[in-house]
Design an enzyme around this catalytic site. Structure first.
Site, PDB file in Angstrom:
ATOM      1  N   SER A 111       8.427   1.381  -0.538  1.00 30.71           N
ATOM      2  CA  SER A 111       8.842   0.933  -2.306  1.00 30.71           C
ATOM      3  C   SER A 111      10.098   1.840  -2.046  1.00 30.71           C
ATOM      4  O   SER A 111      11.496   0.960  -1.971  1.00 30.71           O
ATOM      5  CB  SER A 111       8.237   1.820  -3.118  1.00 30.71           C
ATOM      6  OG  SER A 111       8.046   1.301  -4.509  1.00 30.71           O
ATOM      7  N   ASP A 144       1.574  -8.428  -2.582  1.00 31.69           N
ATOM      8  CA  ASP A 144       2.209  -7.195  -3.544  1.00 31.69           C
ATOM      9  C   ASP A 144       2.227  -7.579  -4.476  1.00 31.69           C
ATOM     10  O   ASP A 144       3.536  -8.358  -4.937  1.00 31.69           O
ATOM     11  CB  ASP A 144       2.955  -6.605  -2.584  1.00 31.69           C
ATOM     12  CG  ASP A 144       3.947  -5.545  -2.783  1.00 31.69           C
ATOM     13  OD1 ASP A 144       4.478  -4.945  -3.938  1.00 31.69           O
ATOM     14  OD2 ASP A 144       4.854  -4.204  -1.602  1.00 31.69           O
ATOM     15  N   HIS A 178       0.639  -4.073  -2.340  1.00 34.29           N
ATOM     16  CA  HIS A 178       1.774  -2.572  -2.066  1.00 34.29           C
ATOM     17  C   HIS A 178       1.327  -1.714  -0.966  1.00 34.29           C
ATOM     18  O   HIS A 178       2.068  -0.503  -0.368  1.00 34.29           O
ATOM     19  CB  HIS A 178       2.090  -2.465  -3.671  1.00 34.29           C
ATOM     20  CG  HIS A 178       3.169  -1.587  -3.567  1.00 34.29           C
ATOM     21  ND1 HIS A 178       4.583  -2.262  -3.048  1.00 34.29           N
ATOM     22  CD2 HIS A 178       4.169  -0.718  -4.905  1.00 34.29           C
ATOM     23  CE1 HIS A 178       5.764  -1.411  -3.513  1.00 34.29           C
ATOM     24  NE2 HIS A 178       5.327  -0.593  -4.269  1.00 34.29           N
TER      25      HIS A 178
END
Length: 273
Positions: A95, A224, A253
């Site tokens: 991320s 996601d 995610h």
């Protein structure tokens, strides 16, 4: 606690375990190096030296008021790598950590880097613009700012549901993961968390991706809900000259935690290839 002091006098916490080729992990927002517990144990047991830090303002690192930006994050990594005198590094970023890995290479070069893995990563750009129509509207990021500023404890708890895909039919809700996410988030400083929202949402990492001259594995879930695939890894993999894109069907995610065995095996195979 193992700590390191940066050139601007900020104390950062890091873990450094085992021996062998170094594998460095960059965590996502608003978490800490603890998010990589499963991976650090696994790769350490595979005879790699595993290293992870708590980004400034996050986890057990100093709660900073200033300097919570991607340039400084990348500089922190450069200084830590020099301090540890490590080379031939496998860099793994999730991320926001994926943006951190890309920006480190774009800003400091790849002389110390062997390969990189970006999972659920934010590059090239999360924000929806005229040239990035599949991005996320600014309203969504303003909502994250509002939630962080007004009641981040409840906001972090609520965020775990889409983060791990626990709102999908048939999902096995893991309360331990949710509690760990909340705990890691609440360890960090609110100002650093607030500032970092801009860094994962509005920073354009396209130039950084173009600068990467080492092999990169992109891993992303096609479900996601935090960093949509079409505006991230699908585009990023086309920009990086030597890249592989591996898409996890129905992957969330937080797929590195939800599907750790598969993720670890895929990353290990890439490292050894």
């Amino acid at each position: 606690m193992t700590t390191f002091t940066t050139s601007d006098n900020v104390t950062l916490f890091y873990k450094d375990w085992g021996s062998g080729q170094p594998v460095f992990f960059s965590h996502g927002w608003p978490l800490s190096s603890d998010a990589w517990d499963n991976q650090m144990l696994f790769f350490g047991q595979q005879d790699y030296r595993v290293i992870a830090h708590d980004r400034r303002g996050h986890g057990r690192s100093e709660q900073t008021w200033d300097g919570n930006n991607m340039d400084r994050y990348a500089d922190d990594l450069a200084e830590l790598f020099e301090h540890l005198d490590i080379r031939n590094i496998i860099m793994i970023g999730h991320s926001t950590g994926g943006g951190e890995v890309a920006h480190y290479i774009g800003r400091h070069g790849s002389a110390r880097v062997s390969k990189a893995v970006l999972v659920g990563a934010v590059p090239p750009l999360m924000l929806k613009t005229e040239s990035n129509p599949n991005g996320t509207p600014m309203d969504a990021f303003d909502g994250i700012r509002a939630g962080t500023a007004s009641n981040r404890s409840q906001f972090f708890r609520d965020l775990t549901v889409p983060f791990y895909g626990f709102n999908r039919e048939g999902a096995a809700v893991n309360e331990g993961l949710q509690e760990a996410f909340w705990l890691q988030g609440m360890q960090g400083g609110i100002k650093a968390h607030y500032d970092c929202i801009h860094e994962f949402s509005e920073v354009d990492y396209t130039a950084d991706l173009k600068a990467i001259d080492k092999p990169v594995l992109f891993i992303h879930g096609d479900d996601d809900q935090i960093v949509p695939l079409a505006a991230s890894a699908e585009l990023a993999a086309e920009i990086v000259s030597d890249s592989i894109l591996k898409v996890y069907p129905s992957g969330s995610h937080g797929l590195a935690q939800v599907d750790a065995d598969k993720f670890n095996a895929d990353v290990l195979a890439f490292i050894r290839s």
